[in-house]
Structures are given as structure tokens and as C-alpha cells.
Design an enzyme around this catalytic site. Structure first.
Site, PDB file in Angstrom:
ATOM      1  N   ASN A   9     -10.620  -2.769  -6.143  1.00  0.00           N
ATOM      2  CA  ASN A   9      -9.861  -1.758  -6.876  1.00  0.00           C
ATOM      3  C   ASN A   9     -10.497  -1.349  -8.204  1.00  0.00           C
ATOM      4  O   ASN A   9     -10.096  -0.338  -8.799  1.00  0.00           O
ATOM      5  CB  ASN A   9      -8.425  -2.228  -7.130  1.00  0.00           C
ATOM      6  CG  ASN A   9      -7.555  -2.207  -5.887  1.00  0.00           C
ATOM      7  OD1 ASN A   9      -6.561  -2.926  -5.794  1.00  0.00           O
ATOM      8  ND2 ASN A   9      -7.928  -1.388  -4.901  1.00  0.00           N
ATOM      9  N   ASP A  67       0.822  -1.201   0.000  1.00  0.00           N
ATOM     10  CA  ASP A  67       0.000   0.000   0.000  1.00  0.00           C
ATOM     11  C   ASP A  67       0.864   1.262   0.000  1.00  0.00           C
ATOM     12  O   ASP A  67       1.972   1.262   0.544  1.00  0.00           O
ATOM     13  CB  ASP A  67      -0.907  -0.007   1.236  1.00  0.00           C
ATOM     14  CG  ASP A  67      -2.055   0.974   1.119  1.00  0.00           C
ATOM     15  OD1 ASP A  67      -2.402   1.367  -0.015  1.00  0.00           O
ATOM     16  OD2 ASP A  67      -2.605   1.362   2.166  1.00  0.00           O
TER      17      ASP A  67
END
Length: 246
Positions: A72, A24
Site C-alpha cells: 500500500n 477491501d
């Protein structure tokens, strides 16, 4: 990877056999530098190479990385398209080095939503690295833990309906055989970069007894040394799996 200098690193005592990473912070890393988010994703892809290279030097046999989640798809069309192009470029650019370095690549996740060409490239990379065993690299693309369990349950239910499996035989040892990760050991250590302290639907079943490290480092800044430090710290943890020391 092949032909690149390999700094000597002593094997880490008590090193986790399987490390999973939620990579991330790519977008924030790019934004901090006044660049588009995709710039950060490209930097993050380069970081993957360094971490994969370090695994056999440290003693990690299995590395699983979270590249693209089922959630996503909610990102902008430009970012999603850029990520899919990045995956294709990664496969083209890294295949020869992965083969030469003894890395076996597997993909987990629901491939059906991915474009046909990318699916073919993923399958080809898995095939050409299938005999490798120095490092087992698993890349999660269009992956979600809940989605994985739902798909596994459907396959299990189909086998019960077909008479291949008795309902009475279904227990917590049965379902893992239907998961995407059925050939992998459960992760010993899960690392999430970027300062967020959540697991984001990653390896929900498999990480029931994993150790976690939530670190502030953004993924493109995550180094070999930091990786080694986290693996060394894992060796000092007391893992009781719900029991107590005698």
C-alpha cells in the site's frame, strides 16, 4: 462500544473461532459517492467498530483485519499520509471503548517503517488492553505474508547460527513460532469484501486450511447481519484437511 446498545444475537452454531477479513472497497465506495478515497477509509474505520462489537454476540473469539499492506506504500502520498493519520485517530478515539468492552488489541506487521509516534501509540494500546480476553482483535499494519515469512526465517536462521536451534529440528511446526501471529490460532474463515477474488499476500502461512468467502459487498457496507450469515454458513462446511470421511 461501551454504553452503546447491544442487540441480542444468538451464538451461531459451528461459528468460526478466528475470522480474518481483507477489508477491501473503501476507495470505490467513496468514488461512487463522488467523495475522495479517504472519505471511504473513514467510513471503513467506523464499520470496524460494528464488526468488533458483534464478535462476542456471534461467538467469534479472534478477529484479524488487514488495515495496510506492505504494497500500500505505492498509493499516492496524500492517501498514505491520510491513512497513517486515520490509524492515529482510531487509537486515540477507540482506546477507552476497547478497554471497557474487553477487547485485546495486537498489531502484526513490520513496524519499523511506521513513524515513531504511531509505533508508540500501537505499543500503548497493546499494553492497556493486554488483560482483556472477550475479543482478540489483531490489526495488520505494514503487513505482507511474504515479508512476515522472510522476517521469521531470518530470526529462525539467527537462532540456528547461535546454536539455540538445530537445523535437524526445523520443520513445519518450527517456523510458526517465529511468525507475527505466533500467539494466535490459525484463521478458520477468511473474508474478502468488494468482489475481488484474491488473497493479496495476507496470512499466507496461517491460512493454508482456512475457508474463504469472496463477497461483492464493499467494506463500508458490510453489516453485522452479513457477518453473522457468513459465520453461520461456515458451520455447514465439511472441513476434511486433506482427508476423507470414514
Amino acid at each position: 462500544m461501551a454504553g452503546m446498545p447491544q442487540p441480542k444475537v444468538d451464538l451461531v452454531p459451528g461459528c468460526p473461532r478466528h475470522v480474518a477479513i481483507i477489508m477491501d472497497g473503501n476507495g470505490r465506495w467513496a468514488t461512487q459517492r463522488g467523495r475522495p478515497r479517504l472519505y471511504g477509509h473513514h467510513a471503513g474505520a467506523r464499520r470496524v467498530r460494528e464488526i468488533v462489537e458483534s464478535c462476542p454476540q456471534i461467538g467469534v473469539d479472534y478477529l484479524t483485519i488487514f488495515a495496510f499492506s506492505t504494497e500500500n506504500w505505492k498509493r499516492t502520498q496524500v492517501e498514505v499520509a491520510g491513512l497513517m493519520n486515520l490509524f492515529r485517530r482510531y487509537i486515540i478515539k477507540e482506546t477507552r471503548a476497547l478497554v471497557a468492552s474487553g477487547v485485546r488489541v495486537r498489531f502484526i506487521g513490520d513496524r519499523l517503517r511506521l513513524d515513531t509516534k504511531l509505533q508508540e501509540m500501537m505499543g500503548e494500546l497493546e499494553a492497556v488492553t493486554a488483560q482483556n480476553s472477550r475479543v482478540h482483535l489483531t490489526i495488520a499494519i505494514n503487513y505482507g505474508g511474504r515479508d512476515e515469512v522472510a522476517r521469521a526465517t531470518k530470526r529462525l536462521a539467527a537462532d540456528v547460527a547461535a546454536g539455540k536451534l538445530s537445523p535437524e529440528d526445523v520443520d513445519e511446526e518450527t517456523l510458526p513460532r517465529y511468525l507475527d501471529t505466533h500467539v494466535l490460532p490459525d484463521p478458520d474463515l477468511v473474508i474478502r469484501t468488494s468482489g475481488e477474488a484474491r488473497i493479496s499476500n495476507f496470512l499466507l502461512w496461517q491460512s493454508a486450511y482456512s475457508e474463504y468467502e469472496f463477497i461483492d459487498t464493499l467494506w463500508p457496507d458490510f453489516t453485522r447481519d452479513e457477518f453473522q450469515h457468513l459465520c453461520a454458513a461456515f458451520g455447514g462446511r465439511d472441513r476434511r484437511y486433506g482427508g476423507v470421511k470414514a
